[in-house]
Design an enzyme around this catalytic site. Structure first.
Site, PDB file in Angstrom:
ATOM      1  N   GLY A  10       0.839  -1.197   0.000  1.00  0.00           N
ATOM      2  CA  GLY A  10       0.000   0.000   0.000  1.00  0.00           C
ATOM      3  C   GLY A  10       0.873   1.245   0.000  1.00  0.00           C
ATOM      4  O   GLY A  10       1.927   1.251   0.628  1.00  0.00           O
ATOM      5  N   GLY A 102       6.415  -2.341   3.333  1.00  0.00           N
ATOM      6  CA  GLY A 102       6.014  -2.803   4.658  1.00  0.00           C
ATOM      7  C   GLY A 102       6.363  -4.267   4.825  1.00  0.00           C
ATOM      8  O   GLY A 102       7.244  -4.805   4.143  1.00  0.00           O
ATOM      9  N   ASP A 127       0.942   2.085   9.171  1.00  0.00           N
ATOM     10  CA  ASP A 127       0.543   1.286  10.337  1.00  0.00           C
ATOM     11  C   ASP A 127       1.615   1.248  11.428  1.00  0.00           C
ATOM     12  O   ASP A 127       1.328   0.861  12.558  1.00  0.00           O
ATOM     13  CB  ASP A 127       0.230  -0.154   9.907  1.00  0.00           C
ATOM     14  CG  ASP A 127      -1.014  -0.238   9.043  1.00  0.00           C
ATOM     15  OD1 ASP A 127      -1.744   0.755   8.964  1.00  0.00           O
ATOM     16  OD2 ASP A 127      -1.252  -1.308   8.451  1.00  0.00           O
ATOM     17  N   MET A 169      -7.253   3.107  10.035  1.00  0.00           N
ATOM     18  CA  MET A 169      -6.521   1.951   9.513  1.00  0.00           C
ATOM     19  C   MET A 169      -5.691   1.315  10.625  1.00  0.00           C
ATOM     20  O   MET A 169      -5.423   1.931  11.653  1.00  0.00           O
ATOM     21  CB  MET A 169      -5.663   2.343   8.329  1.00  0.00           C
ATOM     22  CG  MET A 169      -6.492   2.494   7.061  1.00  0.00           C
ATOM     23  SD  MET A 169      -5.467   2.724   5.605  1.00  0.00           S
ATOM     24  CE  MET A 169      -6.677   2.539   4.303  1.00  0.00           C
ATOM     25  N   HIS A 272      -8.823   5.586   3.084  1.00  0.00           N
ATOM     26  CA  HIS A 272      -7.569   5.923   2.392  1.00  0.00           C
ATOM     27  C   HIS A 272      -7.175   7.388   2.478  1.00  0.00           C
ATOM     28  O   HIS A 272      -6.064   7.738   2.082  1.00  0.00           O
ATOM     29  CB  HIS A 272      -7.649   5.454   0.935  1.00  0.00           C
ATOM     30  CG  HIS A 272      -7.685   3.958   0.832  1.00  0.00           C
ATOM     31  ND1 HIS A 272      -8.841   3.251   1.016  1.00  0.00           N
ATOM     32  CD2 HIS A 272      -6.699   3.051   0.633  1.00  0.00           C
ATOM     33  CE1 HIS A 272      -8.570   1.949   0.915  1.00  0.00           C
ATOM     34  NE2 HIS A 272      -7.280   1.808   0.684  1.00  0.00           N
ATOM     35  N   ARG A 275      -3.933   7.929   3.994  1.00  0.00           N
ATOM     36  CA  ARG A 275      -2.699   7.590   3.273  1.00  0.00           C
ATOM     37  C   ARG A 275      -2.366   8.568   2.164  1.00  0.00           C
ATOM     38  O   ARG A 275      -1.275   8.516   1.600  1.00  0.00           O
ATOM     39  CB  ARG A 275      -2.862   6.209   2.617  1.00  0.00           C
ATOM     40  CG  ARG A 275      -2.505   5.114   3.495  1.00  0.00           C
ATOM     41  CD  ARG A 275      -2.409   3.760   2.872  1.00  0.00           C
ATOM     42  NE  ARG A 275      -2.664   3.526   1.492  1.00  0.00           N
ATOM     43  CZ  ARG A 275      -3.064   2.343   1.004  1.00  0.00           C
ATOM     44  NH1 ARG A 275      -3.281   1.338   1.836  1.00  0.00           N
ATOM     45  NH2 ARG A 275      -3.240   2.159  -0.259  1.00  0.00           N
TER      46      ARG A 275
HETATM   47  O1  F6P Z   1      -0.848  -1.706   5.224  1.00  0.00           O
HETATM   48  C1  F6P Z   1      -1.284  -0.404   5.283  1.00  0.00           C
HETATM   49  C2  F6P Z   1      -2.746  -0.330   5.110  1.00  0.00           C
HETATM   50  O2  F6P Z   1      -2.953   1.024   5.032  1.00  0.00           O
HETATM   51  C3  F6P Z   1      -3.605  -1.010   6.168  1.00  0.00           C
HETATM   52  O3  F6P Z   1      -3.755  -0.276   7.335  1.00  0.00           O
HETATM   53  C4  F6P Z   1      -4.902  -1.192   5.458  1.00  0.00           C
HETATM   54  O4  F6P Z   1      -5.622  -2.270   5.976  1.00  0.00           O
HETATM   55  C5  F6P Z   1      -4.445  -1.515   4.076  1.00  0.00           C
HETATM   56  O5  F6P Z   1      -3.212  -0.866   3.894  1.00  0.00           O
HETATM   57  C6  F6P Z   1      -5.427  -1.086   3.013  1.00  0.00           C
HETATM   58  O6  F6P Z   1      -4.919  -1.498   1.806  1.00  0.00           O
HETATM   59  P1  F6P Z   1      -5.593  -1.339   0.376  1.00  0.00           P
HETATM   60  O7  F6P Z   1      -4.951  -0.132  -0.215  1.00  0.00           O
HETATM   61  O8  F6P Z   1      -5.219  -2.574  -0.337  1.00  0.00           O
HETATM   62  O9  F6P Z   1      -7.043  -1.134   0.581  1.00  0.00           O
END
Ligand code: F6P
Length: 342
Positions: A10, A102, A127, A169, A272, A275
């Site tokens: 991610g 990660g 995370d 998350m 998201h 992020r």
């Molecule tokens: O590993 C980081 C993370 O942000 C997790 O906290 C979350 O569950 C996951 O990625 C979400 O990933 P995706 O982008 O595949 O939905």
């Protein structure tokens, strides 16, 4: 020297800052070349790459996401593809590979390293669950975003005398919930490390309203689970990467709380947004230092290592150690938070 770089898993704020740092350190300090592989391990498996020079990374320091693209690849595909990845690296004359990622990406990096490929890993994840480093970049940004959003939820919860559950998350580790909860003055924090007792949550909510409080804010990590048998809970199954598919713990707990307390409950999933966007100054600095030290380690022959923050210094830890277990929230850290919740 020729260095390969890729970003896996991610995405996370600070990835572009690391790429820039690796390219500048390699080019300016060592006169080395950098090749970026696209979309994580897929770029190596499918031989898709791009040359990266100082001009190519201009302006990346502040930009969220990753200019190289990222992807998750199932562990079986990676194991089966070691020879292909090695062939791609040989074809490009790569002396050292710097994978940025990660748990999954670093585990694959360790496998490649064991297979004889010179590797220096860089940990990233919002995370913050990579062992061997005090912090990963991306975490500070995610906590800052979550904190700001929870601050905003206080006033609307107050106006309507509601319980507001905020899902953040945190698949296996509740670091974002813990830090954002503490920073935003949440009344309840639920993390994956400790299954929650629904009776206890109901008691807490009723007590707060009974003593005249106007609202309750609960921060719930997406990976949090009820104690078995205490509440009906729909599981989401497992995805193709072996990860649990989340089924909305905040929403499910909210429905249960509304039924049992008679209070209005709303669930907000931050998702998201935690992020995306530009990294905080802390993450820009950490990412830049990680890139610098990883590139230096690559040139000095310290392979099979990962850069790590220890206190205020950047050190190297063996990849084997970094991926041996996840860094989860400790009972002592939970106890600190409990002093301010309830
Ligand atoms: O590993 C980081 C993370 O942000 C997790 O906290 C979350 O569950 C996951 O990625 C979400 O990933 P995706 O982008 O595949 O939905």
């Amino acid at each position: 020297m020729r260095i390969g770089v890729l970003t896996g898993g991610g995405d996370c704020p600070g990835l572009n800052a690391v790429i820039r740092s690796v390219v500048r350190t390699a080019g300016v300090h060592y006169g080395s070349e950098v090749i970026g592989f696209r979309d994580g391990w897929r770029g190596l498996l499918e031989n898709r790459s791009t040359p990266l020079d100082v001009a190519a990374v201009d302006g990346l320091l502040t930009r969220g996401g990753t200019t190289l693209g990222s992807a998750r690849v199932a562990p079986e595909k990676l194991h089966a593809g070691i020879d292909e990845m090695r062939a791609t690296l040989d074809q490009h004359g790569i002396d050292v590979l710097i994978p940025i990622g990660g748990e999954g990406t670093l585990t694959a990096a360790h496998v490649l390293s064991e297979a004889g490929v010179p590797v220096v890993g860089i940990p990233k994840t919002i995370d913050n669950d990579i062992d061997g480093t005090d912090l990963t970049f991306g975490f500070d940004t995610a906590v800052s975003i979550a904190t700001e959003l929870i601050d905003r939820l206080h006033t609307t919860a107050e106006s309507h005398q509601r319980v507001l559950l905020v899902e953040v998350m945190g698949r296996h580790a509740g670091w974002i919930a813990l830090h954002a909860g503490l920073a935003a003055g949440a009344h309840l924090t639920l993390v994956p490390e400790e299954p929650f007792d629904v009776d206890e949550v109901v008691r807490l909510v009723c007590e707060r309203f009974a003593r005249g409080d106007s609202h309750v804010i609960g921060v719930v990590a997406e990976g949090a689970m009820p104690l078995p048998g205490t509440m009906a809970f729909r599981e989401g199954g497992i995805d193709e990467f072996g990860h649990r598919r989340f089924s909305g713990v905040a929403q499910q707990l909210g429905e249960e709380l509304e039924r049992r307390t008679g209070k209005e409950v709303r669930a907000t999933v931050l998702g998201h947004v935690q992020r995306g966007g530009t990294p905080t100054s802390f993450d820009r600095v950490l990412a830049t230092r990680f890139g610098l030290h990883a590139t230096t380690a690559a040139h000095e022959g310290h392979h099979g290592q990962m850069v790590a923050l220890r206190g205020t210094e950047i050190e190297l830890v063996p990849l084997a150690r970094a991926v041996a277990r996840l860094k989860t929230v400790t009972p002592a850290r939970l106890a600190e938070t409990r002093a301010f919740t309830g």
